[in-house]
Design an enzyme around this catalytic site. Structure first.
Site: not given
Length: 490
Positions: A138, A441
């Site tokens: 990510c 994330h």
């Protein structure tokens, strides 16, 4: 087994489909359960071959051997792997065809479509393409989506000629790589170009950047493996390596020639870092003046340093304010961070300045001025700090403007700048969710043709300005304002 539709892998031995190791790991468990216990006799070559259970990613069509713990690039004599690959591609293409028909009907009524997009902020964007997560990638996806929405930078790479035009049997096929290949003849520029071309075409909902990630593994050893990485560190490595490869030219054509022909960027307006200028330094390059004064004899030392981004501390007095609406104390703004970066500061005992006049290390003061602003101003908020043996996150909310960031007061010679040349509008912002640099994330917000999008790996959704300004920014990309318009100054 778990009904998950994320990261599906099909076993090429029995055709069963399971989720990947970064979901619930059922594909790996299937391999482990299928192993034949070898007891009381020696393994033969034939039995040894049976143990190599190969599976295929239903999204990217790459094949993987769990026994070798590596990707597989060869095929059987009858080309059975390629036949499975082509069958899955046909299934995917038929699904995309029906999806495109549905989207075309929606687009025929443009007024209704735009109304739907405005009312429902969570509606999936029709023209945007997500990036599949290849296992904690990510950090890479957020940076790639941000750079793809910096138009001048993105268009330059998309207009570059392809390094290799394949024909015949290999035309239109993907290239499959394995981390164990010994081929060093890879091009980061070419794979970066292909990835940018795949975005914003509306032909697929998500693109798998595995070829680019393979090149990243080859030339950036720090990013090998599937652990979480720092998005800012990746961005710096990416820009530096793009810059170096563009400097050397590729495929017999100097990239600096293409830069002058295609991008229209003046060579006199570029900042050179490590040699000749490229589109990287032409767009992101600025110059800082570092001014150090000896407190004993008053000797002044000046040095000019090129930069591609500015790393800003979040002032300590704001570090307890975690949300925009929190009441305790004043709000931290981007202006506070910029002022902290450019304000005069006295260097501590560990940073004593070597005064050439005093001929020894002395107490001194330091101040930064911006001598030249870049076309795209990249601001990195330093949210991760080492304390003892831990790297903690500063979760403070920092207020930032969507338009009209005025950088004039930080310039060395502000009187030489025009009224509009110091104003910047936000193009993209990278956000880190979670508590530590090695976990959490990354997602990104970016504006495209006047609309804001939220990029969360393979998922892309429309959003609004109110949502964007509430984000706890980690990296901000501001684009120099060109046309004259109203100035909402910071």
């Amino acid at each position: 087994m778990c009904r998950s539709n994320k990261s599906p892998w099909v076993c090429l031995t029995c055709s069963s489909v399971h989720c990947g190791r970064y979901v619930n790991g059922h594909a790996k468990k299937h391999y482990e359960d299928a192993q034949i216990p070898m007891t009381n006799h020696k393994k033969t070559e034939k039995q040894e071959k049976v143990q190599h259970t190969v599976c295929m990613d239903c999204s990217s069509y790459s094949t993987y051997c769990y026994r070798c713990d590596d990707f597989v690039v060869n095929d059987t004599k009858l080309g059975l792997v390629q036949k499975v690959r082509e069958h899955l591609q046909n299934l995917e293409n038929s699904a995309f065809t029906s999806d495109r028909h549905r989207k075309r009907k929606l687009l025929e009524n443009s007024s209704l479509n735009s109304k739907l997009l405005k009312v429902n902020g969570s509606t999936t964007a029709l023209c945007a393409t997500g990036l599949r997560n290849l296992g904690n990638t990510c950090f890479m996806n957020a940076i790639l989506q941000s750079l793809s929405n910096i138009q001048q930078f993105c268009c330059y790479f998309k207009e570059l000629p392809a390094v290799e035009l394949r024909n015949g049997k290999t035309a239109g096929r993907r290239t499959y790589h394995t981390r164990s290949q010994g081929d060093n003849n890879v091009s980061l520029v070419e794979e970066f170009r292909k990835t940018l071309c795949a975005l914003w075409q509306g032909s697929q909902t998500a693109f798998s950047p595995e070829s680019l990630f393979y090149v990243v593994w080859k030339i950036m050893p720090n990013f090998r493996g599937y652990q979480q990485q720092d998005a800012h560190e990746f961005m710096r490595y990416l820009l530096d390596h793009l810059h170096l490869e563009l400097q050397g030219g590729f495929n017999g054509v100097s990239r600096s020639v293409i830069l002058q022909e295609n991008s229209g960027l003046s060579t006199s307006n570029k900042c050179c870092i490590n040699g000749a200028s490229t589109v990287v330094t032409a767009i992101f390059g600025g110059i800082l003046q570092n001014e150090v004064n000896c407190l004993i004899c008053g000797t002044e030392s000046r040095k000019f340093d090129p930069f591609l981004d500015l790393s800003l501390d979040i002032p300590s007095q704001f570090r307890n304010k975690r949300t925009k609406n929190q009441e305790n104390g004043p709000m931290c703004t981007l202006r506070d961070c910029l002022r902290s970066f450019t304000d005069l500061e006295e260097l501590d005992e560990t940073e004593l300045y070597m005064c050439h006049k005093c001929k020894k290390k002395q107490k001194s003061t330091k101040k930064f001025w911006i001598q030249k602003l870049p076309k795209v101003l990249c601001l990195h908020l330093k949210r991760f700090h080492w304390t003892a043996y831990l790297r903690n996150k500063v979760d403070t909310y920092v207020e930032f403007p969507l338009r009209g960031l005025d950088m004039k007061c930080y310039l060395l010679e502000p009187e030489n700048s025009g009224p509009e040349s110091c104003l910047y509008d936000l193009a993209a912002v990278v956000v880190h969710h979670g508590s530590g640099v090695g976990s959490g994330h990354y997602t990104a917000y970016a504006t495209h043709e006047g609309r804001w999008f939220h990029f969360n790996d393979s998922t892309v959704t429309l959003t609004d300005e109110e949502t964007v300004v509430k984000a706890k920014a980690y990296i901000l990309f501001y684009v120099e304002r060109q046309a004259k318009s109203g100035s909402d100054k910071l």
